[in-house]
Design an enzyme around this catalytic site. Structure first.
Site, PDB file in Angstrom:
ATOM      1  N   ASN A 270     -10.043  -0.729  -0.189  1.00 17.92           N
ATOM      2  CA  ASN A 270      -8.579  -0.593  -0.155  1.00 17.92           C
ATOM      3  C   ASN A 270      -8.011  -1.062  -1.493  1.00 17.92           C
ATOM      4  O   ASN A 270      -8.080  -2.248  -1.815  1.00 17.92           O
ATOM      5  CB  ASN A 270      -8.034  -1.433   1.007  1.00 17.92           C
ATOM      6  CG  ASN A 270      -6.517  -1.358   1.130  1.00 17.92           C
ATOM      7  OD1 ASN A 270      -5.841  -0.827   0.264  1.00 17.92           O
ATOM      8  ND2 ASN A 270      -5.990  -1.909   2.210  1.00 17.92           N
TER       9      ASN A 270
ATOM     10  N   HIS B 285      -3.878   6.821   3.151  1.00 17.07           N
ATOM     11  CA  HIS B 285      -4.158   5.547   2.479  1.00 17.07           C
ATOM     12  C   HIS B 285      -5.543   5.075   2.920  1.00 17.07           C
ATOM     13  O   HIS B 285      -5.887   5.116   4.104  1.00 17.07           O
ATOM     14  CB  HIS B 285      -3.083   4.526   2.876  1.00 17.07           C
ATOM     15  CG  HIS B 285      -3.417   3.135   2.452  1.00 17.07           C
ATOM     16  ND1 HIS B 285      -3.860   2.833   1.182  1.00 17.07           N
ATOM     17  CD2 HIS B 285      -3.392   1.957   3.137  1.00 17.07           C
ATOM     18  CE1 HIS B 285      -4.084   1.535   1.106  1.00 17.07           C
ATOM     19  NE2 HIS B 285      -3.808   0.984   2.272  1.00 17.07           N
TER      20      HIS B 285
ATOM     21  N   CYS C 105       0.817  -1.222   0.000  1.00 22.06           N
ATOM     22  CA  CYS C 105       0.000   0.000   0.000  1.00 22.06           C
ATOM     23  C   CYS C 105       0.849   1.269   0.000  1.00 22.06           C
ATOM     24  O   CYS C 105       0.364   2.337  -0.357  1.00 22.06           O
ATOM     25  CB  CYS C 105      -0.924   0.013   1.199  1.00 22.06           C
ATOM     26  SG  CYS C 105      -2.017  -1.403   1.195  1.00 22.06           S
TER      27      CYS C 105
END
Ligand code: ACO
Length: 330
Positions: free
Chosen positions: A284, A254, A113
């Site tokens: 996500n 994020h 990520c």
């Protein structure tokens, strides 16, 4: 001379997967997913649509918005943990070919990520050293290719998509990338892992039978580390640059979990109207999450030239990072 973020672009695949769709696939509920994560939907790529296809679509937009020709791109960095091919060619080379760009340095990075912030860091160094003039950075993921849709602890979290940006040069510090921090701690490598199909455990019938090619996550342990690590990281980058949280126009975290985002924002003293939030609709999307979120706010006319952005990210590795930059797109 300073490095600067000149444009942003993104691509969202068309197949919407809602919480109620997931209720029919695994033992879960819309209530659990919303309460624990803030996610209501995510978008998945078609079977015949790959990470490079999504990256290409996002890159086209970013290049056009930067007002440069494709020939002016002299480096391409693609952050992904779901490349088109295992090992080679890199997704960045496939994207270069789709864009018709020949001769540019092109490579992938794997930082889960945190990939987009890592790519931003590398691009900043390339521009500031004079090594390159226009670096195309991409975060692109087909997470649906490594998610086990029988595992309720992960399949409700992830989505697919891509985001891209052009990093170029400016003489104006008030339009530049002020600082980027990128960190890691391999001690926690087992918190997020795809156990097989690497050199340690090559792909085999047994691997596939036991589903070892899929992503596994120690969610709760990751959650606890994420909040503390991110809070410390964003406070450090603000302090190092003598900037206060009230000076930030947009906090762009994020998009993994609404609870993590809101805990860090609260510690920063940032009200929600200054937090970029897309986790509810995209889930996500790993390395693509920050550029997709940025692009969404940009297209809605909320992020404008000269706005001061604070990025933060956390992911497998473990890796994490933050960035302080002025948006320099039109
Ligand atoms: N539906 C219903 N129940 C579920 C589901 C589900 N989808 N998933 C788990 N549960 C259950 C568990 O089995 C557990 O049940 P038990 O108490 O009977 O054992 C219970 O819910 C609680 O599970 P936890 O894992 O403790 O739930 P938590 O509140 O921690 O939420 C989550 C899980 C959403 C994964 C959270 O921990 C999280 O967001 N972690 C961080 C994720 C992250 O930031 N990752 C880094 C980036 S990802 C990357 O780099 C690719």
């Amino acid at each position: 001379m300073f490095a600067s973020l000149k444009s942003i672009g993104a691509y969202i695949p068309s197949k919407k997967l809602t919480n109620s769709d997931l209720e029919k696939m695994v033992d879960t509920s819309d209530e659990w997913i919303v309460q624990r994560t803030g996610i209501k939907s995510r978008y998945l790529a078609r079977d015949d649509e790959y990470t490079s296809d999504m990256a290409y679509e996002a890159a086209k937009v970013a290049i056009d918005r930067a007002g440069i020709s494709r020939d002016e791109v002299d480096a391409i960095i693609c952050a992904t943990i779901t490349p088109d091919y295992f090992c080679m060619p890199s997704t960045a080379c496939v994207v270069a070919d789709k864009l018709g760009i020949k001769g540019a340095m092109a490579f992938d990075i794997s930082a889960a990520c945190s990939g987009f912030v890592y790519a931003l860091n590398i691009a900043k160094s390339m521009i500031e050293s004079g090594m390159r003039k226009h670096v195309l950075i991409i975060g692109a993921e087909k997470m649906s290719s490594i998610v086990d849709y029988n595992d309720r602890t992960t399949c409700v979290l992830f989505g697919d998509g891509a985001g891209a940006a052009i990093i170029g040069a400016t003489d104006d510090k008030s339009r530049s990338i002020l600082d980027v921090k990128s960190s890691s701690d391999g001690e926690y490598q087992d918190f997020l892992v795809t156990e097989a199909c690497g050199s340690r455990n090559p792909c085999s019938k047994d691997v596939l039978k036991n589903g070892l090619q899929y992503l596994k996550m120690k969610g709760n342990e990751t959650f606890k580390l994420a909040v503390n690590t991110l809070t410390q990281d964003v406070f450090e980058i603000l302090k190092n640059n003598d900037i206060k949280s009230e000076d930030i126009d947009w906090f762009v975290p994020h998009q993994a979990n609404y609870r993590i985002i809101s805990a860090v924002a609260k510690k920063l003293g940032m009200s929600e109207d200054r937090v970029v939030l897309t986790v509810e609709k995209y889930g996500n999307t790993s390395a693509a999450s920050i550029p997709m979120a940025l692009n969404n706010w940009y297209e809605d006319g909320k992020i404008k030239n000269g706005d001061l952005l604070l990025l933060d990210t956390f992911g497998g590795g473990l890796t994490w990072g933050s960035a302080l930059l002025y948006f320099n797109g039109d």
